[in-house]
Motif scaffolding. Structure first.
Motif, PDB file in Angstrom:
ATOM      1  N   ASN A  64     -71.593  26.313 -33.551  1.00 31.43           N
ATOM      2  CA  ASN A  64     -70.979  25.067 -34.023  1.00 31.43           C
ATOM      3  C   ASN A  64     -69.603  25.293 -34.635  1.00 31.43           C
ATOM      4  N   ARG A  65     -69.494  26.351 -35.413  1.00 30.61           N
ATOM      5  CA  ARG A  65     -68.224  26.666 -36.074  1.00 30.61           C
ATOM      6  C   ARG A  65     -67.158  26.971 -35.029  1.00 30.61           C
ATOM      7  N   ILE A  66     -67.502  27.781 -34.047  1.00 30.17           N
ATOM      8  CA  ILE A  66     -66.539  28.173 -33.011  1.00 30.17           C
ATOM      9  C   ILE A  66     -66.102  26.945 -32.209  1.00 30.17           C
ATOM     10  N   LEU A  67     -67.070  26.102 -31.845  1.00 29.75           N
ATOM     11  CA  LEU A  67     -66.727  24.895 -31.078  1.00 29.75           C
ATOM     12  C   LEU A  67     -65.773  24.008 -31.877  1.00 29.75           C
ATOM     13  N   TYR A  68     -66.080  23.824 -33.154  1.00 27.74           N
ATOM     14  CA  TYR A  68     -65.230  22.965 -33.989  1.00 27.74           C
ATOM     15  C   TYR A  68     -63.837  23.565 -34.162  1.00 27.74           C
ATOM     16  N   ASP A  69     -63.771  24.855 -34.496  1.00 22.38           N
ATOM     17  CA  ASP A  69     -62.471  25.499 -34.731  1.00 22.38           C
ATOM     18  C   ASP A  69     -61.573  25.424 -33.507  1.00 22.38           C
ATOM     19  N   LEU A  70     -62.151  25.567 -32.325  1.00 19.95           N
ATOM     20  CA  LEU A  70     -61.316  25.699 -31.122  1.00 19.95           C
ATOM     21  C   LEU A  70     -61.128  24.385 -30.360  1.00 19.95           C
ATOM     22  N   SER A  71     -61.966  23.396 -30.603  1.00 24.47           N
ATOM     23  CA  SER A  71     -61.830  22.166 -29.817  1.00 24.47           C
ATOM     24  C   SER A  71     -61.783  20.916 -30.691  1.00 24.47           C
ATOM     25  N   GLY A  72     -62.120  21.037 -31.950  1.00 22.24           N
ATOM     26  CA  GLY A  72     -62.168  19.860 -32.815  1.00 22.24           C
ATOM     27  C   GLY A  72     -63.455  19.061 -32.667  1.00 22.24           C
ATOM     28  N   LEU A  73     -64.316  19.451 -31.730  1.00 26.61           N
ATOM     29  CA  LEU A  73     -65.579  18.707 -31.553  1.00 26.61           C
ATOM     30  C   LEU A  73     -66.588  19.134 -32.621  1.00 26.61           C
ATOM     31  N   GLU A  74     -67.270  18.136 -33.184  1.00 23.73           N
ATOM     32  CA  GLU A  74     -68.292  18.490 -34.167  1.00 23.73           C
ATOM     33  C   GLU A  74     -69.533  17.626 -34.012  1.00 23.73           C
ATOM     34  N   ASN A  75     -70.584  18.021 -34.726  1.00 19.14           N
ATOM     35  CA  ASN A  75     -71.871  17.318 -34.659  1.00 19.14           C
ATOM     36  C   ASN A  75     -72.404  17.212 -33.227  1.00 19.14           C
ATOM     37  N   ILE A  76     -72.235  18.269 -32.479  1.00 23.64           N
ATOM     38  CA  ILE A  76     -72.772  18.293 -31.119  1.00 23.64           C
ATOM     39  C   ILE A  76     -73.975  19.214 -31.115  1.00 23.64           C
ATOM     40  N   TYR A  77     -75.093  18.701 -30.625  1.00 20.60           N
ATOM     41  CA  TYR A  77     -76.292  19.527 -30.557  1.00 20.60           C
ATOM     42  C   TYR A  77     -76.212  20.433 -29.333  1.00 20.60           C
TER      43      TYR A  77
END
Lengths: 228, 228
Positions: A64-77
């Motif tokens: 989750n952290r990597i996805l958010y840091d690199l794409s701005g996407l969050e709260n994705i299961y």
């Protein structure tokens, strides 16, 4: 047997990474979110959204952290797919990467945020060449996704709360990337007792209209015989 | 963004392990192969067959090497199940473990070899408490195994080349640990065109006898509609 003792860990120099395979559903088509790799080796090539796992960081949190840091996407299961562990897969050293995957409705996520991070959506049937074994990772995740949508009702999240059978069929055709025979489809849907037909009709597509349905998760838990 | 560069790897002190979940099929029952842990922490407790991955060792090779070193079993085809990555799962440090699983016919493997390694088979429904999160790992692998035998013809490896329908049903009942209705079972089997009925009968169980069948892998590849 000494290699099974604590000393062994001093010998091990394996790095652990996570790569996120994010499928976006848009206009009845599957797309994949990629990012330009910003460092060597293979700088500038398209890559899954990935990085190393942090010390004392749980694997799921890292994804989750990597996805958010690199794409701005969050709260994705996301769900774990597979660990890729060929010792030579990354030319810079022995890096084992664990892939995570999710399928999202593209329209729910802000394009601007994604563009800020130099990420891009690509159609599944026209992917660029990616770094290392990332194309293999994606193939593996697509096969798994298609197997799973046939066996589990995981695609309903991509539909509005009430939906018509033509909408449902388009969704499945888009994910599976193949036409589905309408009569077979309706026959299978009729067996799914947890798909509840509503009184209300969608009149926007035809004069006759199409009944709305809703997915009843509690009923599904009782019946559990999804199979497309 | 420095954590995404090479320096980052100096910060990472995660160890990578593999744990092997070996199911043995015996007398229509599933059993699990465990070993007594020979070192701290939790020395003496029952454990899956596992250890650290070697430097420059492919993950799949590590699984086979670890299984052989600790149990004497070899030439067993294992499939990756899942990476367990809670940072606190092993009290001695941050260890991520990737589980591999296989289902074997117990009688094919020499008991003596296994005993030499202080390994033991346990019935699935009477497992001891294991180290760390190994009970969770086994639960996860059992669920996956039961899902897979319902959806893919992976259990035929445990039968002789020609087998009867009662044998096949006992096998499934043993793996799923539930009785299967005989008529439903025969109806589903009848739909499997890659189960080829032979002329020959097994006369050992009844006066009427039971026809032998064989699994035709080529036909399965053409049809692919396994579903129990």
């Amino acid at each position: 047997m000494s290699i099974y003792h604590k000393e062994y860990r001093e010998l091990q120099q394996i790095k652990l990474a996570v790569d996120c395979i994010i499928f976006g559903f848009n206009n009845n088509k599957l797309e994949l979110l990629l990012i330009r790799r910003g460092f060597e080796p293979e700088i500038g090539k398209w890559s899954l959204i990935g990085s190393f796992v942090g010390k004392n960081e749980d694997l799921d949190n890292a994804a989750n952290r990597i996805l958010y840091d690199l794409s701005g996407l969050e709260n994705i299961y996301m769900e774990q797919v597979k660990a890729f562990g060929n010792a030579k897969r990354d030319p810079s050293g022995h890096v084992v990467s664990i892939t995570y995957s999710a399928m999202v409705l593209k329209s729910k996520y802000c394009e601007e945020k994604i563009n800020q991070h130099d990420a891009n959506w690509f159609p599944i049937d026209d992917l660029p060449e990616m770094v290392f074994d990332h194309n293999d990772m994606v193939d593996c995740a697509i096969s798994r996704l298609r197997r799973r949508v046939r066996n589990f009702p995981i695609a309903f999240n991509l539909l509005p709360q009430k939906f018509t059978l033509p909408q449902l069929q388009s969704l499945y055709e888009g994910i599976l990337n193949e036409p589905i025979d309408k009569r077979n489809f309706r026959r299978k849907v009729a067996q799914m007792e947890y798909l509840v037909k509503l009184e209300e009709k969608d009149m926007s597509e035809s004069r006759k209209g199409a009944y709305y349905y809703r997915f009843d998760e509690d009923l599904y838990k009782l019946k559990q015989n999804f199979n497309l």
